[in-house]
Design an enzyme around this catalytic site. Structure first.
Site: not given
Length: 337
Positions: A103, A132, A136, A187, A240, A244, A251, A276, A278
């Site tokens: 993403k 979506g 993980a 997002k 999403d 998040t 993260r 990371v 993002e």
């Protein structure tokens, strides 16, 4: 089917396990031999603690594993997608379905990742996006999850849907590839901001307002770029965004909390062990896209000021709260009458 997953981070590993569970012959590729050897010896990914890697899962650092695969999943960080796709072009057979599950937006070009892959591979392989609300850590533990696969080619999207879908991993299809990727990438910016609010000690009211108005400006940019409005009300938009902005698995949220507590963006990312984040990169790309499209994105602009110009997030919050008064919707009946 024979499948390779490129990228043995938490997300790549979790998806490899879904495919393995569905009866496919799966190889998980690592960027370094050291990383692959560690997985082979421990049969566990440190990013998915407590989730064993079955002996049936092949582990390698040799990218030639993609030869003769019917599908290749790209699960590298967004900054590595172009170089990975470039290497793939010479290795994969024509017609192999390429699935991007990362993403982000490429920093130098402002391209979404499917466009990056298409630039490198050309028309040799169909490209599908999988995205979506899907941590993980939860997918690895077989927590029920629903995501979207998007492609310009219905046949490719339905193939990926069939290969991944099972009783705890539900897949929907979409033809709005750009909308799915814009929602997925941006997002992360709002999640950083949500973390900042937590770090500053704001409450639920603040986060709800931030998420709602954040989604509004993401959709505003997406529609200006030709995406469908309804995409942002779906799994890769509001879905999403919810997962998040509210989870400590994120993260982006965790980095935002540290920034809200007074850390610089760089120090916050270092505190997360170099993982990371993002949203940091997406903030710069989003601002560039918004400026180019002439779209107003005040939250994203504020995030950019904090992340890249060192502005105090408390000042940004005050500026957002004291902006000129507005209608909630540009389609207000007052404005249309």
């Amino acid at each position: 089917m024979k499948v390779s997953v490129l990228g043995s981070g938490g997300w790549g590993t979790a998806l490899a396990l879904v495919l393995l569970e569905n009866g496919h012959e799966v190889t998980l590729w690592s960027y370094t031999e050291e990383e692959s050897r560690g997985l082979r010896e421990s049969r566990e990914n440190p990013m998915l603690k407590g989730v064993p890697l079955p002996e049936e899962l092949h582990l390698t650092s040799d990218m030639s594993c993609v030869k003769d695969c019917g599908m290749v999943v790209l699960a590298t960080p967004s900054f590595a997608v172009r170089t990975t796709a470039r290497k793939l072009k010479e290795l994969v057979a024509e017609g192999t379905v390429l699935v991007t599950v990362s993403k982000g937006i490429e920093r130098d070009t402002s391209l979404v990742l499917s466009q990056v892959i298409e630039q490198e591979v050309g028309e040799k392989c169909p490209v599908v996006v999988l995205s979506g609300p899907s941590h993980a850590e939860e997918v690895g533990r077989k927590v029920p999850t629903a995501v979207v696969v998007a492609s310009a080619q219905l046949e490719a999207a339905e193939l990926v849907q069939d290969l991944f879908m099972n009783g705890r991993f539900r897949i929907y299809t979409s033809s709005d590839v750009l909308g799915v990727e814009i929602g997925a990438a941006l997002k992360n910016v709002i999640a950083l901001c949500a973390g900042c609010c937590d770090g500053m000690g704001c409450g639920d009211n603040t986060k709800a307002a931030l998420m709602t108005r954040g989604l509004t400006e993401i959709a505003r940019l997406g529609v200006a770029m030709g995406c469908r409005q309804e995409t942002f009300a779906g799994l890769t938009g509001v879905g999403d965004l919810i997962v998040t902005c509210t989870s400590m698995h994120s993260r982006n949220r965790r980095a935002g909390i540290l920034i809200g507590q007074g850390m610089t963006a760089q120090a916050a990312m270092e505190q997360l062990g170099g993982a990371v984040v993002e949203g940091y990169y997406a903030a710069a790309s989003a601002k560039e896209l918004a400026d180019k499209a002439g779209v107003e994105m005040p939250i994203t602009t504020g995030a950019y000021a904090v992340l890249y110009e060192g502005k105090d997030p408390r000042i940004v919050l005050e500026e957002l709260m004291t902006r000129k008064r507005k209608h909630e919707s540009e389609e207000s009946s007052w404005l249309l009458s």
